[in-house]
Design an enzyme around this catalytic site. Structure first.
Site, short mmCIF file in Angstrom:
data_model
loop_
_atom_site.label_atom_id
_atom_site.label_comp_id
_atom_site.label_asym_id
_atom_site.label_seq_id
_atom_site.Cartn_x
_atom_site.Cartn_y
_atom_site.Cartn_z
N VAL A 121 3.00 -4.48 3.30
CA VAL A 121 3.80 -3.33 3.68
C VAL A 121 3.01 -2.09 3.33
CG1 VAL A 121 6.03 -4.46 3.44
CG2 VAL A 121 5.07 -3.25 1.50
N CYS A 122 3.29 -0.99 4.00
CA CYS A 122 2.61 0.27 3.73
C CYS A 122 3.63 1.39 3.87
CB CYS A 122 1.44 0.47 4.71
SG CYS A 122 0.51 1.99 4.43
N TYR A 123 3.70 2.24 2.86
CA TYR A 123 4.66 3.34 2.85
C TYR A 123 3.95 4.66 2.56
CZ TYR A 123 7.99 -0.44 1.77
OH TYR A 123 8.73 -1.59 1.77
N VAL B 34 0.86 -1.19 0.00
CA VAL B 34 0.00 0.00 0.00
C VAL B 34 0.89 1.24 0.00
CG1 VAL B 34 -1.78 1.28 1.25
CG2 VAL B 34 -1.80 -1.23 1.28
#
Length: 123
Positions: free
Chosen positions: A103-105, A76
């Protein structure tokens, strides 16, 4: 064997890439912006945009004969990490059983001024 996956129920790629590629039973879905494929419009707000991005992913997975339960990993990208909670609430609606790895950044910017982009790997 490699197979290109394309769904008319998801927006066309905005560059030289495929909506998804299947290789040996694993489907790699390209990052999906929250573009409504019928109108070309990006809705307002992180909740609506997250819902549209995930709806696009589900349409592509359906074309490949898969669904949310087949997703093993997502990534994401958020324009603002402060939207994490609101994005998560909508995301949870789509992944109710075995949750995929993720994962989210926060990123500096996304194409078309979107607030979110999501990709997926399924098998």
């Amino acid at each position: 064997m490699k197979r290109i996956i394309a769904s008319s129920d998801a927006p066309a790629a905005i560059g030289p890439y495929s909506q998804a590629v299947e290789l040996n039973g694993t489907v790699f879905v390209s990052g999906q912006l929250p573009v409504n494929p019928a109108t070309g419009v990006i809705p307002d707000g992180i909740e609506a945009q997250t819902r549209q991005s995930l709806t696009n992913i589900m349409a592509i997975l359906k074309e490949a004969g898969l669904d949310a339960d087949n997703v093993v990993k997502t990534c994401v990208l958020l324009a603002d990490i402060k939207d994490f909670g609101a994005m998560n609430a909508v995301y949870a609606e789509f992944f109710q059983n075995d949750k995929p790895a993720r994962v989210c950044y926060q990123v500096a910017a996304l194409p078309k001024g979107a607030l979110v982009e999501i990709d997926a790997i399924a098998g």
